[in-house]
Scaffold this active site. Structure first.
Site, mmCIF file in Angstrom:
data_model
loop_
_atom_site.group_PDB
_atom_site.id
_atom_site.type_symbol
_atom_site.label_atom_id
_atom_site.label_comp_id
_atom_site.label_asym_id
_atom_site.label_seq_id
_atom_site.Cartn_x
_atom_site.Cartn_y
_atom_site.Cartn_z
ATOM 1 N N PHE A 109 -13.143 33.714 -10.041
ATOM 2 C CA PHE A 109 -14.533 34.105 -10.279
ATOM 3 C C PHE A 109 -14.705 34.926 -11.548
ATOM 4 O O PHE A 109 -15.789 34.971 -12.126
ATOM 5 C CB PHE A 109 -15.086 34.860 -9.068
ATOM 6 C CG PHE A 109 -14.695 36.300 -8.966
ATOM 7 C CD1 PHE A 109 -15.561 37.307 -9.383
ATOM 8 C CD2 PHE A 109 -13.473 36.677 -8.441
ATOM 9 C CE1 PHE A 109 -15.216 38.643 -9.273
ATOM 10 C CE2 PHE A 109 -13.124 38.003 -8.314
ATOM 11 C CZ PHE A 109 -13.995 38.999 -8.745
ATOM 12 N N LYS A 110 -13.639 35.542 -12.020
ATOM 13 C CA LYS A 110 -13.737 36.362 -13.233
ATOM 14 C C LYS A 110 -14.155 35.522 -14.445
ATOM 15 O O LYS A 110 -14.725 36.041 -15.402
ATOM 16 C CB LYS A 110 -12.407 37.050 -13.514
ATOM 17 C CG LYS A 110 -11.828 37.825 -12.333
ATOM 18 C CD LYS A 110 -12.627 39.045 -11.993
ATOM 19 C CE LYS A 110 -12.069 39.794 -10.797
ATOM 20 N NZ LYS A 110 -10.840 40.523 -11.036
ATOM 21 N N ASP A 111 -13.860 34.215 -14.419
ATOM 22 C CA ASP A 111 -14.237 33.354 -15.545
ATOM 23 C C ASP A 111 -15.743 33.350 -15.783
ATOM 24 O O ASP A 111 -16.198 33.196 -16.919
ATOM 25 C CB ASP A 111 -13.792 31.906 -15.292
ATOM 26 C CG ASP A 111 -12.289 31.720 -15.358
ATOM 27 O OD1 ASP A 111 -11.642 32.363 -16.209
ATOM 28 O OD2 ASP A 111 -11.761 30.928 -14.557
#
Length: 464
Positions: A109-111
């Protein structure tokens, strides 16, 4: 839109200044002066937009010093790197909805925030003819996502600290196999909390920060939180189309960043649309103890099969604390001084009642995590990664409250093949992004958990 520090010690900033400052120079975290609210007409318009179009609309609520067309270009370039046309598809699986946040280049999810932030940094630096040395700490996924967001970009070097031997093998390989000249991986002989403490201490050395043009890519940077707000609104809109006016979210979290983005989305949409956020932790349960007992106190970091949540000091907690303490920076500053000195904060019945208006919380053990991966797979055929499984286990507690439950899927299960295989009897399917990872060249430097050693390495390799 102007931005302020939770500790009240800086002059209000523009969005651009906020992004480049990262951690406020008074040691606090940066927040907008106010959160915008939206009405039914706006929501009706937003419901017809693609994910990048929605992101542009939400960002425009917080960004007023970048030309709209430039912002549009940054947004659309960021999400062109994702392998799903919806960017964050919402899928019904058994009794819950899964919001898949792992379709970016590093499968986490950090992307969603860092593909945007990497381009934003480059844009601002080229505009100013400036250089930046990004310094960050990771418990697993932030590091690779940040590296992929800025690898090869102009005027940027990046230094990422991760706890040596305490991230999954795939997470470590995703970081250390990026050998671009502007990328420096530092494996620290300690825990993630050690890494995070080193980074924060270096940022608080203002002379060093200024001399080496340090910038923050961790979720202490407001732009990270802002980008994550979008997918909560996106998921709510998808369910609103199905006639659901209120939605619960279950969020696996250790650093409080992802769930704080949900809190901001709740402020924008209204409490009636997001009645409650479920804060799900593993055995590292400082945040669960805070919500359930009013006890925010340090414990020993426990290594688990959900390593990105193996955290005892939640770096984004101070943002929520600011709101909990009546948006009084003096009280926040005093509270953080107490926490720094004693390793503990206690909250009374009135404050705890306010917390419980925003959050419920459950701590999920490793055995429960494995059981959830196994049972969910047996019942639905869907494979959860160990972090998402924590959120699903907690989210199931909300099923009897009358609203749909959205569980955030924060990483692809293939990033944690050993834990998944132990639960379901075989490893998950490996996506193309991970093929051949073990055979790629690696570059990493192992350092002690020592501020001086990290400072010396940064000084020797920084762009000046």
């Amino acid at each position: 839109m102007r931005y302020i520090s939770t500790r009240g010690g800086i002059t209000p900033l523009s969005f651009k200044e906020t992004v480049l400052m990262g951690l406020a120079e008074d040691g606090g975290l940066i927040l907008p002066e106010a959160y915008p609210a939206v009405d039914e007409e706006v929501l009706s318009f937003w419901s017809r937009l693609s994910y990048p179009e929605l992101a542009l609309e939400v960002f425009s609520l917080f960004v007023d010093d970048i030309p709209l067309e430039d912002l549009r270009k940054l947004v659309f370039q960021a999400y062109a790197t994702f392998d799903h046309p919806e960017i964050c598809p919402l899928v019904r699986v058994g009794p819950v909805f899964i919001l898949e946040l792992f379709h970016g280049p590093t499968l986490a999810f950090k992307d969603i925030a860092l593909q945007f932030l990497g381009g934003l940094f480059e844009y601002l630096l080229l505009e100013r003819g400036a250089r930046m040395n990004i310094l960050g700490a990771t418990s697993g996924d932030t590091g690779s996502a940040a590296i992929y967001g800025v690898r090869g970009r102009k005027n940027i070097n990046i230094f990422i600290l991760h706890p040596h031997g305490r991230v999954s093998p795939v997470q470590a390989l995703q970081m250390t196999t990026v050998t671009d000249a502007n990328v420096f991986n530092l494996a620290i002989e300690g825990t993630f909390d050690d890494c995070q403490a080193i980074v924060k201490a270096i940022f608080e050395d203002l002379a060093f920060k200024r001399r080496y043009h340090l910038g923050a890519v961790n979720s202490i940077n407001w732009a990270r939180v802002m980008a994550q707000v979008v997918y909560y609104i996106w998921a709510w809109l998808r369910l609103a189309e199905k006639g659901q006016s209120a939605v619960f979210f279950s969020v696996p979290t250790g650093n409080f960043g992802d769930i704080f983005a949900g809190y901001v989305a709740r402020r924008i949409l209204g409490r009636e649309r997001i009645p409650l956020l479920m804060l799900a932790t593993n055995e590292n349960d400082i945040l669960t103890r805070f919500v359930n007992q009013g006890d925010y106190s340090l414990g020993k970091v426990v290594s688990t099969i959900s390593p990105s949540m193996d955290i005892q000091v939640a770096s984004n907690f101070e943002r929520y604390l600011y709101h909990l303490l009546g948006e009084d920076p003096i009280r926040v500053r005093e509270a953080m001084e107490v926490f720094s000195r004693e390793g503990r904060l206690r909250f009374g019945p009135e404050e705890l009642a306010r917390v419980r208006e925003d959050f419920a919380s459950v701590s999920v053990s490793q055995e429960e995590t494995r059981e959830t991966i196994a049972s969910f797979y047996q019942e639905t055929g869907y494979v959860l990664d160990p972090h998402t499984a924590v959120g699903v286990r907690a989210g199931l507690r909300l099923l009897d409250r009358g609203h749909p439950v959205v569980c955030l899927a924060t990483a692809h299960p293939a990033k944690f093949p050993e834990a998944v295989a132990e639960a379901i009897g075989h490893p998950p399917r490996r996506p193309p992004a991970l093929e051949g990872l073990e055979e790629r060249p690696r570059r990493v430097t192992i350092l002690p958990a020592d501020i001086k050693a990290v400072k010396e390495f940064v000084a020797q390799n920084a762009l000046l």
